[in-house]
Write a protein that holds these residues in place. Structure first.
Motif, PDB file in Angstrom:
ATOM      1  N   LEU A 412      14.687  59.596  10.720  1.00 17.00           N
ATOM      2  CA  LEU A 412      14.519  58.239  10.292  1.00 17.00           C
ATOM      3  C   LEU A 412      14.855  58.045   8.928  1.00 17.00           C
ATOM      4  O   LEU A 412      15.332  57.158   8.548  1.00 17.00           O
ATOM      5  N   VAL A 418      17.060  51.149   7.078  1.00 20.11           N
ATOM      6  CA  VAL A 418      16.809  51.021   8.674  1.00 20.11           C
ATOM      7  C   VAL A 418      15.783  52.100   9.037  1.00 20.11           C
ATOM      8  O   VAL A 418      14.664  51.537   9.935  1.00 20.11           O
ATOM      9  N   GLY A 419      15.507  53.344   8.798  1.00 20.40           N
ATOM     10  CA  GLY A 419      14.539  54.161   8.796  1.00 20.40           C
ATOM     11  C   GLY A 419      13.118  53.851   8.545  1.00 20.40           C
ATOM     12  O   GLY A 419      12.415  53.734   9.404  1.00 20.40           O
ATOM     13  N   VAL A 422      12.146  50.947  10.825  1.00 16.98           N
ATOM     14  CA  VAL A 422      11.461  51.693  12.033  1.00 16.98           C
ATOM     15  C   VAL A 422      10.295  52.328  12.158  1.00 16.98           C
ATOM     16  O   VAL A 422       9.228  51.875  12.844  1.00 16.98           O
ATOM     17  N   ALA A 425       7.618  49.741  11.341  1.00 14.18           N
ATOM     18  CA  ALA A 425       7.273  48.838  12.835  1.00 14.18           C
ATOM     19  C   ALA A 425       6.353  49.866  13.651  1.00 14.18           C
ATOM     20  O   ALA A 425       5.397  49.342  14.476  1.00 14.18           O
ATOM     21  N   VAL A 426       6.703  51.078  13.647  1.00 10.95           N
ATOM     22  CA  VAL A 426       5.819  52.034  14.551  1.00 10.95           C
ATOM     23  C   VAL A 426       4.524  52.100  13.945  1.00 10.95           C
ATOM     24  O   VAL A 426       3.479  51.777  14.970  1.00 10.95           O
TER      25      VAL A 426
END
Length: 449
Positions: A412, A418-419, A422, A425-426
């Motif tokens: 990621l 973008v990674g 993510v 968000a996780v």
């Protein structure tokens, strides 16, 4: 940094008594009681390390003999976790990981994002390893530091989630396991356990130690299970009768001794854990229960963990030979398979059969991950002036070179913005889930009280 490095260099059996004593005094424990608790924890770690050393020194050579007997010719050599830890601490991230880890843990505690007080600062090397890989891949210490912190936060959440199970099934009250290697397999275990629950027949297989002992009598006892599996491993290694018997007795003894050493450690830790609860309740209302974070070594002695791990040793070697895409030769780290399963046991509720199934999937995935990360792993080793084993073009390890969480974070961060989105968000989703879980547990504890 020099003070911290010096303390870490003393080793767990010396470092932990110092940390536990200081923590106890800070939490209001009498000095004499804090010193005794610290020393008792140190004695527990000495005993635990002795037994784990016995396990490693017996299981390691037997595993190597099985590898040689099969004549496997794979170019990526498993050099083991000690090399991985040394490589991690030798990196730029490794040089700053301990103060960063302490700050992150304190912030998470203050903001009530974790219930774990991680006193096992040696194991911060797992987070440093992730950060070092990302730094090497992105050529950026900032990305590496970010990766290490994200890894740490996720592991703290996983430690919180599994803590009640660790208390119940490992008999470790007030303890959680924020271990970067062991915790990484908890999400996989949860998914596989749910899948097993959906399969008629298989979901009804009861193979917890109590059921096994009830069904098979003496042959269901951990001592006998460990001895039988040890005899099988010795035979597969091609040993003579005397050595086979020695391996069998040693494995059986380890299954009996590891829990006893862990209970001695707990004898020292319980007064500090009690003081921590009193301290929190007096100063922070509705703060909930606090856990002392320890190395997963204290949990590997569960019969389900050890039995499944011993069965997996020869299977891992066979898998390495037949698994398409694998180039890793399992070697030095075969003895750490119990650490891979340590935090699976609370998820499977001590079911030996389910623990084995989860372990089989994890080993299969792990070999492919270790193969994929081998080039970066090797690059880090070269940067740290690590001497490459003869005949090896690249190196790897099961711990942490086969770590799925490390691999995901590495992939990621390669996607840059973008990674990061993510990963954030996780972590955010896990924070929400963790908050709901802890509130529900607090409510249940209030009802029980």
């Amino acid at each position: 940094m020099e003070i911290i490095s010096y303390i870490v260099g003393l080793g767990a059996s010396v470092m932990m008594p110092i940390i536990i004593t200081i923590l106890g005094v800070c939490l209001g424990t009498k000095l004499s009681k804090a010193i005794r608790s610290g020393l008792m924890v140190g004695v527990g770690f000495i005993g635990l390390n002795l037994v784990i050393g016995l396990l490693t020194s017996t299981l390691g050579p037997a595993s190597h003999a099985m590898v040689e007997k099969l004549g496997l010719q794979l170019t990526v050599i498993d050099v083991g976790w000690p090399a991985a830890a040394a490589i991690a601490f030798a990196s730029t991230v490794g040089a700053i990981i301990i103060p960063i880890g302490l700050v992150v843990n304190i912030i998470l505690l203050i903001t009530k994002q974790t219930r774990t007080v991680d006193v096992d600062i040696w194991d911060y090397w797992h987070f440093a390893f992730t950060g070092a890989l990302v730094t090497a891949a992105t050529d950026s210490i900032l990305w590496g530091g970010f990766a290490a912190i994200v890894n740490m936060i996720i592991v703290f959440y996983l430690a919180d989630w599994t803590a009640p199970g660790v208390e119940e099934y490992n008999k470790l009250p007030g303890v959680s396991l924020p271990h970067g290697f062991s915790a990484a397999y908890v999400p996989i275990a949860i998914v596989i356990n749910k899948i097993i629950d959906m399969i008629p027949g298989i979901r009804d297989v009861k193979a917890d130690p109590e059921t096994l002992q009830e069904k098979f009598g003496i042959f269901g006892e951990p001592l006998i299970i460990g001895s039988i599996l040890g005899l099988i491993i010795g035979a597969l290694a091609g040993y003579d009768v005397k050595t086979i018997l020695t391996v069998g007795i040693t494995m059986g003894g380890c299954l009996v001794l590891i829990p006893k050493m862990a209970s001695m450690l707990m004898e020292g830790l319980l007064p500090i854990s009690d003081s921590a609860q009193e301290f929190i309740q007096k100063r922070f209302k509705n703060a909930g229960k606090i856990y002392i974070g320890l190395d997963s070594a204290v949990a590997i002695g569960h019969p389900a963990c050890m039995a499944a791990a011993l069965v997996l040793v020869p299977i891992t070697i066979i898998l390495a030979a037949v698994l398409p895409g694998n180039r890793v030769l399992p070697f030095a780290d075969l003895a750490v398979l119990p650490f891979m399963l340590a935090m699976v046991v609370p998820v499977t509720k001590g079911n030996v059969f389910r623990t084995f199934i989860v372990g089989l999937v994890m080993v299969t995935i792990g070999l492919l991950i270790a193969t994929d990360m081998a080039p970066l792993h090797t690059q880090l080793a070269i940067n740290a002036n690590f001497k490459m084993p003869s005949g090896a073009t690249q190196i790897a390890s099961i711990c942490d070179g086969a770590n799925p969480l490390t691999w995901i974070i590495l992939q990621l961060t390669g996607l840059k913005v973008v990674g990061v989105a993510v990963l954030v968000a996780v972590v955010g989703a896990m924070a929400v889930i963790n908050s709901k879980i802890t509130k529900r547990r607090d409510a249940q504890e209030d009802i029980q009280a």
